[in-house]
Write a protein that holds these residues in place. Structure first.
Motif, mmCIF file in Angstrom:
data_model
loop_
_atom_site.group_PDB
_atom_site.id
_atom_site.type_symbol
_atom_site.label_atom_id
_atom_site.label_comp_id
_atom_site.label_asym_id
_atom_site.label_seq_id
_atom_site.Cartn_x
_atom_site.Cartn_y
_atom_site.Cartn_z
ATOM 1 N N THR A 17 23.719 70.626 56.883
ATOM 2 C CA THR A 17 25.010 70.161 56.394
ATOM 3 C C THR A 17 24.810 68.892 55.580
ATOM 4 O OG1 THR A 17 26.119 71.037 58.335
ATOM 5 C CG2 THR A 17 27.314 69.421 57.031
ATOM 6 N N ASP A 111 29.945 67.884 67.122
ATOM 7 C CA ASP A 111 28.929 68.600 66.342
ATOM 8 C C ASP A 111 29.104 70.113 66.480
ATOM 9 O OD1 ASP A 111 27.750 66.355 65.260
ATOM 10 O OD2 ASP A 111 26.285 66.147 66.865
ATOM 11 N N ASP A 112 30.334 70.565 66.336
ATOM 12 C CA ASP A 112 30.711 71.981 66.394
ATOM 13 C C ASP A 112 30.550 72.592 67.783
ATOM 14 O OD1 ASP A 112 31.672 72.399 63.819
ATOM 15 O OD2 ASP A 112 29.670 72.722 63.001
ATOM 16 N N GLU A 129 28.813 59.975 61.792
ATOM 17 C CA GLU A 129 28.822 60.201 60.351
ATOM 18 C C GLU A 129 30.244 60.298 59.818
ATOM 19 O OE1 GLU A 129 27.670 63.884 57.464
ATOM 20 O OE2 GLU A 129 26.086 63.168 58.806
ATOM 21 N N LYS A 152 37.182 67.246 64.755
ATOM 22 C CA LYS A 152 35.730 67.421 64.675
ATOM 23 C C LYS A 152 35.040 66.061 64.611
ATOM 24 C CE LYS A 152 33.865 70.548 62.307
ATOM 25 N NZ LYS A 152 33.356 71.405 61.204
ATOM 26 N N VAL A 154 31.565 64.361 64.128
ATOM 27 C CA VAL A 154 30.260 64.685 63.562
ATOM 28 C C VAL A 154 29.347 63.474 63.671
ATOM 29 C CG1 VAL A 154 29.024 65.525 61.526
ATOM 30 C CG2 VAL A 154 31.395 66.248 61.935
ATOM 31 N N THR A 155 28.253 63.604 64.421
ATOM 32 C CA THR A 155 27.338 62.490 64.612
ATOM 33 C C THR A 155 26.430 62.321 63.399
ATOM 34 O OG1 THR A 155 25.704 63.890 65.738
ATOM 35 C CG2 THR A 155 27.371 62.833 67.102
ATOM 36 N N LYS A 157 23.160 62.167 61.222
ATOM 37 C CA LYS A 157 21.877 62.867 61.199
ATOM 38 C C LYS A 157 20.769 61.915 60.762
ATOM 39 C CE LYS A 157 21.643 67.012 59.670
ATOM 40 N NZ LYS A 157 21.719 68.217 58.798
ATOM 41 N N SER A 227 18.565 62.559 68.668
ATOM 42 C CA SER A 227 18.435 63.805 67.928
ATOM 43 C C SER A 227 17.098 63.846 67.192
ATOM 44 C CB SER A 227 19.580 63.981 66.925
ATOM 45 O OG SER A 227 19.542 62.975 65.930
ATOM 46 N N THR A 239 17.928 71.241 64.149
ATOM 47 C CA THR A 239 18.325 69.991 64.788
ATOM 48 C C THR A 239 18.442 70.188 66.287
ATOM 49 O OG1 THR A 239 19.581 69.304 62.828
ATOM 50 C CG2 THR A 239 20.062 68.165 64.883
#
Length: 276
Positions: A17, A111-112, A129, A152, A154-155, A157, A227, A239
């Motif tokens: 992504t 993260d989904d 993020e 959502k 989102v962390t 990356k 991660s 990931t």
């Protein structure tokens, strides 16, 4: 009375992504990338109502956890619920949400990964993020329990460059928070990258039982996240992420002057029975 809970998750994702570009306050907005439809695309091309906030925007707005998003997003209400446990969140989008005793109307995703319980869904804003708020029914892509929408989280990356940050804050009622993160290449030749983040937050009780002086609605949270990113080849990434949060906070009680001994005994019984 203190309710203890431990939440952990292990996620393995294989979809790459693109990152949301971090924009300065005075720079023109060229393009905002979101994954509202589970693929990276421009926000202007998404045929739905989406509010997206990058890490820099969240920091500028002093967003501490996802409940602060209601200050920035129309038709959205997020609150910490009052009741038997701490760290539970109540979300409503356009009047539809998670009423007590009913299935959730708004899905919350890390993260989904779907968080199937509102307890533990009061996510802190660290090592992040972006956050996306999707309004309206999302059942086609996200399944049940999203008739009102989805949130959502989102962390961040791992990136190509070594970077890190440490933040500290202090406030009223003895509130203190320390957080930080570091990310960068582990072995760039092999395409291996990693990141790690932490958060420690404390606050004295905001409520006091006048019958016995016991405090409620305090904060005692410790969170860790790590991660690993493996770029196998062009367009293919793997990931592996782990997230753990321990919340020893005392629950927030409904507003009242005092709670008698019989009520406290009943609450302790319910919590002890659930833990056993």
């Amino acid at each position: 009375m203190t309710h203890r809970r431990l939440i952990s998750s292990l996620m393995c994702l294989g979809i790459a992504t693109p990152a949301l570009p971090v924009l300065a306050n005075n720079s023109p907005i060229e393009e905002v990338l979101v994954t509202a439809r589970k693929r990276a695309e421009s926000l202007q091309e998404v045929p739905m109502a989406v509010s997206a906030f990058s890490s820099s925007q969240l920091e500028t707005a002093q967003v501490d956890d996802i409940t602060d998003l209601q200050r920035m997003t129309p038709n959205v209400t997020l609150n910490e619920t009052s009741g038997l446990v701490a760290g539970a969140v109540q979300v409503f989008i356009r009047g539809i949400g998670n009423d007590p005793g009913f299935d959730q109307g708004v899905g919350i995703y890390l993260d989904d990964i779907y968080l199937n319980r509102t307890t533990g869904a009061l996510l802190k804003s660290y090592d992040i993020e972006r956050i996306e708020v999707l309004k309206g029914p999302q059942g086609n892509l996200y399944g049940r329990n999203t008739i009102g929408g989805a949130v959502k989280y989102v962390t961040r990356k791992p990136g190509d460059e070594l970077m890190g940050d440490v933040k500290a804050s202090y406030g009223a009622f003895g509130a203190a928070e320390l957080s930080g993160s570091v990310s960068g290449p582990i072995n760039s030749d092999a395409g291996l990258y990693g990141s790690a983040g932490f958060l420690r937050s404390e606050r004295d009780a905001l409520q006091r039982n006048r019958s016995n002086g016991e405090g409620y609605w305090d904060e005692d949270v410790t969170a860790l996240r790590g991660s690993l990113l493996w770029r196998m080849k062009e367009g293919h990434e793997l990931t592996l992420a782990a997230d753990i949060m321990q919340d020893n906070s005392a629950a927030r009680l409904p507003e009242r002057l005092a709670v008698d001994a019989a009520t406290l005994a009943g609450i302790d019984f319910v919590i002890s029975g659930a833990n056993n």
